[in-house]
Design an enzyme around this catalytic site. Structure first.
Site, PDB file in Angstrom:
ATOM      1  N   TYR A 265     -29.327  37.512 -37.460  1.00 15.88           N
ATOM      2  CA  TYR A 265     -29.317  37.303 -36.254  1.00 15.88           C
ATOM      3  C   TYR A 265     -28.585  38.188 -35.120  1.00 15.88           C
ATOM      4  CZ  TYR A 265     -28.918  33.833 -32.379  1.00 15.88           C
ATOM      5  OH  TYR A 265     -29.139  32.979 -30.996  1.00 15.88           O
TER       6      TYR A 265
ATOM      7  N   VAL B 195     -44.899  34.185 -31.656  1.00 16.85           N
ATOM      8  CA  VAL B 195     -44.750  35.363 -31.081  1.00 16.85           C
ATOM      9  C   VAL B 195     -44.780  36.481 -32.025  1.00 16.85           C
ATOM     10  CG1 VAL B 195     -43.364  34.431 -29.066  1.00 16.85           C
ATOM     11  CG2 VAL B 195     -42.067  35.234 -31.237  1.00 16.85           C
TER      12      VAL B 195
ATOM     13  N   SER C 265     -27.767  36.954 -27.255  1.00 17.94           N
ATOM     14  CA  SER C 265     -26.783  36.051 -27.581  1.00 17.94           C
ATOM     15  C   SER C 265     -25.657  36.688 -27.577  1.00 17.94           C
ATOM     16  CB  SER C 265     -26.927  35.520 -29.146  1.00 17.94           C
ATOM     17  OG  SER C 265     -25.823  35.128 -29.608  1.00 17.94           O
TER      18      SER C 265
ATOM     19  N   ARG D  49     -38.815  22.956 -26.455  1.00 15.95           N
ATOM     20  CA  ARG D  49     -37.705  22.142 -26.474  1.00 15.95           C
ATOM     21  C   ARG D  49     -36.526  23.057 -26.396  1.00 15.95           C
ATOM     22  NH1 ARG D  49     -35.954  22.844 -32.168  1.00 15.95           N
ATOM     23  NH2 ARG D  49     -37.226  23.942 -33.181  1.00 15.95           N
TER      24      ARG D  49
ATOM     25  N   ALA E   1     -27.931  41.266 -35.762  1.00 19.77           N
ATOM     26  CA  ALA E   1     -28.722  42.638 -35.443  1.00 19.77           C
ATOM     27  C   ALA E   1     -30.034  42.324 -34.527  1.00 19.77           C
ATOM     28  CB  ALA E   1     -29.267  43.106 -36.883  1.00 19.77           C
TER      29      ALA E   1
ATOM     30  N   ASN F   7     -37.505  33.843 -24.917  1.00 16.93           N
ATOM     31  CA  ASN F   7     -36.639  32.678 -25.256  1.00 16.93           C
ATOM     32  C   ASN F   7     -36.823  32.289 -26.772  1.00 16.93           C
ATOM     33  OD1 ASN F   7     -34.733  30.274 -25.082  1.00 16.93           O
ATOM     34  ND2 ASN F   7     -36.604  29.461 -25.580  1.00 16.93           N
TER      35      ASN F   7
ATOM     36  N   GLY G 186     -41.254  29.548 -26.516  1.00 19.13           N
ATOM     37  CA  GLY G 186     -40.260  28.490 -27.224  1.00 19.13           C
ATOM     38  C   GLY G 186     -39.834  27.576 -26.073  1.00 19.13           C
TER      39      GLY G 186
HETATM   40  P1  NDP Z   1     -34.268  25.889 -30.305  1.00 22.84           P
HETATM   41  O1  NDP Z   1     -34.145  25.869 -31.675  1.00 22.84           O
HETATM   42  O2  NDP Z   1     -33.850  24.264 -29.911  1.00 22.84           O
HETATM   43  O3  NDP Z   1     -35.743  26.087 -29.862  1.00 22.84           O
HETATM   44  C1  NDP Z   1     -36.237  27.431 -30.113  1.00 22.84           C
HETATM   45  C2  NDP Z   1     -37.866  27.241 -29.805  1.00 22.84           C
HETATM   46  O4  NDP Z   1     -38.314  28.574 -30.124  1.00 22.84           O
HETATM   47  C3  NDP Z   1     -38.410  26.290 -30.455  1.00 22.84           C
HETATM   48  O5  NDP Z   1     -39.478  25.464 -29.420  1.00 22.84           O
HETATM   49  C4  NDP Z   1     -39.359  27.011 -31.535  1.00 22.84           C
HETATM   50  O6  NDP Z   1     -40.522  26.301 -31.819  1.00 22.84           O
HETATM   51  C5  NDP Z   1     -39.640  28.125 -30.660  1.00 22.84           C
HETATM   52  N1  NDP Z   1     -40.063  29.307 -31.786  1.00 22.84           N
HETATM   53  C6  NDP Z   1     -39.499  29.547 -32.909  1.00 22.84           C
HETATM   54  N2  NDP Z   1     -39.995  30.613 -33.514  1.00 22.84           N
HETATM   55  C7  NDP Z   1     -41.077  30.696 -32.722  1.00 22.84           C
HETATM   56  C8  NDP Z   1     -42.222  31.619 -32.870  1.00 22.84           C
HETATM   57  N3  NDP Z   1     -42.383  32.318 -33.973  1.00 22.84           N
HETATM   58  N4  NDP Z   1     -43.190  31.658 -31.979  1.00 22.84           N
HETATM   59  C9  NDP Z   1     -43.310  30.989 -30.701  1.00 22.84           C
HETATM   60  N5  NDP Z   1     -42.215  30.127 -30.526  1.00 22.84           N
HETATM   61  C10 NDP Z   1     -41.065  30.020 -31.511  1.00 22.84           C
HETATM   62  O7  NDP Z   1     -33.424  26.812 -29.898  1.00 22.84           O
HETATM   63  P2  NDP Z   1     -32.306  27.194 -28.619  1.00 22.84           P
HETATM   64  O8  NDP Z   1     -33.145  26.536 -27.492  1.00 22.84           O
HETATM   65  O9  NDP Z   1     -31.044  26.892 -28.967  1.00 22.84           O
HETATM   66  O10 NDP Z   1     -32.562  28.653 -28.545  1.00 22.84           O
HETATM   67  C11 NDP Z   1     -33.250  29.232 -27.500  1.00 22.84           C
HETATM   68  C12 NDP Z   1     -32.918  30.721 -27.408  1.00 22.84           C
HETATM   69  O11 NDP Z   1     -31.368  31.046 -27.052  1.00 22.84           O
HETATM   70  C13 NDP Z   1     -32.961  31.581 -28.940  1.00 22.84           C
HETATM   71  O12 NDP Z   1     -33.499  32.709 -28.737  1.00 22.84           O
HETATM   72  C14 NDP Z   1     -31.721  31.333 -29.411  1.00 22.84           C
HETATM   73  O13 NDP Z   1     -31.638  32.780 -30.276  1.00 22.84           O
HETATM   74  C15 NDP Z   1     -31.032  31.709 -28.155  1.00 22.84           C
HETATM   75  N6  NDP Z   1     -29.438  31.242 -28.582  1.00 22.84           N
HETATM   76  C16 NDP Z   1     -29.071  30.049 -28.463  1.00 22.84           C
HETATM   77  C17 NDP Z   1     -27.639  29.367 -28.461  1.00 22.84           C
HETATM   78  C18 NDP Z   1     -27.350  28.284 -28.857  1.00 22.84           C
HETATM   79  O14 NDP Z   1     -26.159  28.116 -28.898  1.00 22.84           O
HETATM   80  N7  NDP Z   1     -28.268  27.392 -28.761  1.00 22.84           N
HETATM   81  C19 NDP Z   1     -26.820  30.616 -28.549  1.00 22.84           C
HETATM   82  C20 NDP Z   1     -27.318  31.959 -28.232  1.00 22.84           C
HETATM   83  C21 NDP Z   1     -28.412  32.253 -28.031  1.00 22.84           C
HETATM   84  P3  NDP Z   1     -40.551  25.097 -32.765  1.00 22.84           P
HETATM   85  O15 NDP Z   1     -40.425  23.768 -32.213  1.00 22.84           O
HETATM   86  O16 NDP Z   1     -41.847  25.323 -33.583  1.00 22.84           O
HETATM   87  O17 NDP Z   1     -39.721  25.543 -33.857  1.00 22.84           O
END
Ligand code: NDP
Length: 246
Positions: A154, A63, A141, A14, A156, A89, A11
């Site tokens: 989420y 993933v 998280s 972005r 869980a 991530n 991920g």
């Molecule tokens: P974003 O939505 O900004 O980015 C998530 C990234 O994960 C995107 O690039 C997305 O790709 C990619 N992704 C999603 N599903 C898959 C998949 N099946 N296979 C490969 N890549 C995938 O999220 P954040 O940057 O905010 O979050 C990053 C991590 O931090 C996550 O695990 C989130 O749960 C955790 N988090 C975030 C918080 C927040 O407040 N922002 C708080 C707590 C935890 P695509 O562009 O294709 O969608």
């Protein structure tokens, strides 16, 4: 810790993942970004990584798909001959109260956040082990620690990531691999797009430092756990939340 410096970030196109990739490149890592959709400005992303004198490898994949995960690890092994750091991530949210949640909302979130993390670890650990050790950082998280309304799926999944982290830390310590989790609080990214304004206000009011986190706040914590400065830390969950959980 291995003296080689090759990292894979899921991920990483972005949000937090992108900042983690840039920060690890700054710290001297070649970077493989494994993302479901490669970003529209992928040339800019590659340029940013390469401006640190590091290599950037972009792999599109899911993933949740074990074949796609295995192919990514094989590509990394073929290109670099090893891997030192894995940052899990990639994550999604599909919020709804429990009694209205659909099967897909449950399984999509568990699939990406928990099964995806498991599949990446399963595929990457032998390669990291082969090189003499390294680090895994799993993004969880604070809601995996405390729960949140509308997030049974989420919370869980993220609680599961924490359990996975601690168990894996026990399994691989003997191979000189540390496994830790970073648990962010409220961080400004696209993932919050579906969050109602009143919930954002509430999250902000919970935060002792009085602001939302920046992606860099999380990236620096991840970079620390991937560095030799953290070589005696494993099985740990580091909250990066401006005091939101306190
Ligand atoms: P974003 O939505 O900004 O980015 C998530 C990234 O994960 C995107 O690039 C997305 O790709 C990619 N992704 C999603 N599903 C898959 C998949 N099946 N296979 C490969 N890549 C995938 O999220 P954040 O940057 O905010 O979050 C990053 C991590 O931090 C996550 O695990 C989130 O749960 C955790 N988090 C975030 C918080 C927040 O407040 N922002 C708080 C707590 C935890 P695509 O562009 O294709 O969608």
């Amino acid at each position: 810790m291995s003296s080689e410096r090759r990292a894979l970030v899921t991920g990483g196109g972005r949000g937090i993942g992108r900042s983690v990739a840039a920060t690890l490149a700054r710290d001297g890592f070649d970077i493989c970004i494994f993302d479901r959709t490669l970003p529209g400005d992928k040339e800019l992303l590659v340029e940013e990584i390469e401006s640190n004198g590091r290599e950037c490898l972009l792999i599109a994949g899911d993933v949740c798909d074990s074949e796609s995960v295995q192919n990514a690890i094989e590509t990394v092994a073929g290109r670099w001959g090893g891997l030192d750091v894995l940052v899990n991530n990639a994550g999604v949210v599909r919020d709804r109260v429990c009694w209205k949640m659909s099967d897909d909302e449950w399984s999509d979130v568990l699939g990406v956040n928990l099964t995806g993390t498991f599949q990446m670890c399963r595929a990457a650990i032998p390669l990291i082990r082969q090189g003499g050790g390294g680090s895994v950082v799993n993004i969880s998280s604070i809601n995996g620690l405390r729960g949140k309304l509308g997030q049974v799926n989420y919370a869980a999944s993220k609680a599961g990531v924490i359990g996975l982290t601690k168990s894996l830390a026990k399994e691989v310590a003997g191979f000189n691999i540390t496994v830790n989790s970073v648990a962010p609080g409220y961080i400004e990214t696209d993932i919050l797009a579906s969050m109602p304004e009143d919930m954002k206000k509430q999250a902000l009011s919970e935060t002792l430092l009085g602001r939302a986190g920046d992606v860099k706040d999380v990236a620096e914590a991840v970079a620390f756990l991937c560095s030799s400065r953290a070589r005696f830390i494993t099985g740990e969950v580091l909250k990066v939340d401006g005091g939101q959980y306190v």
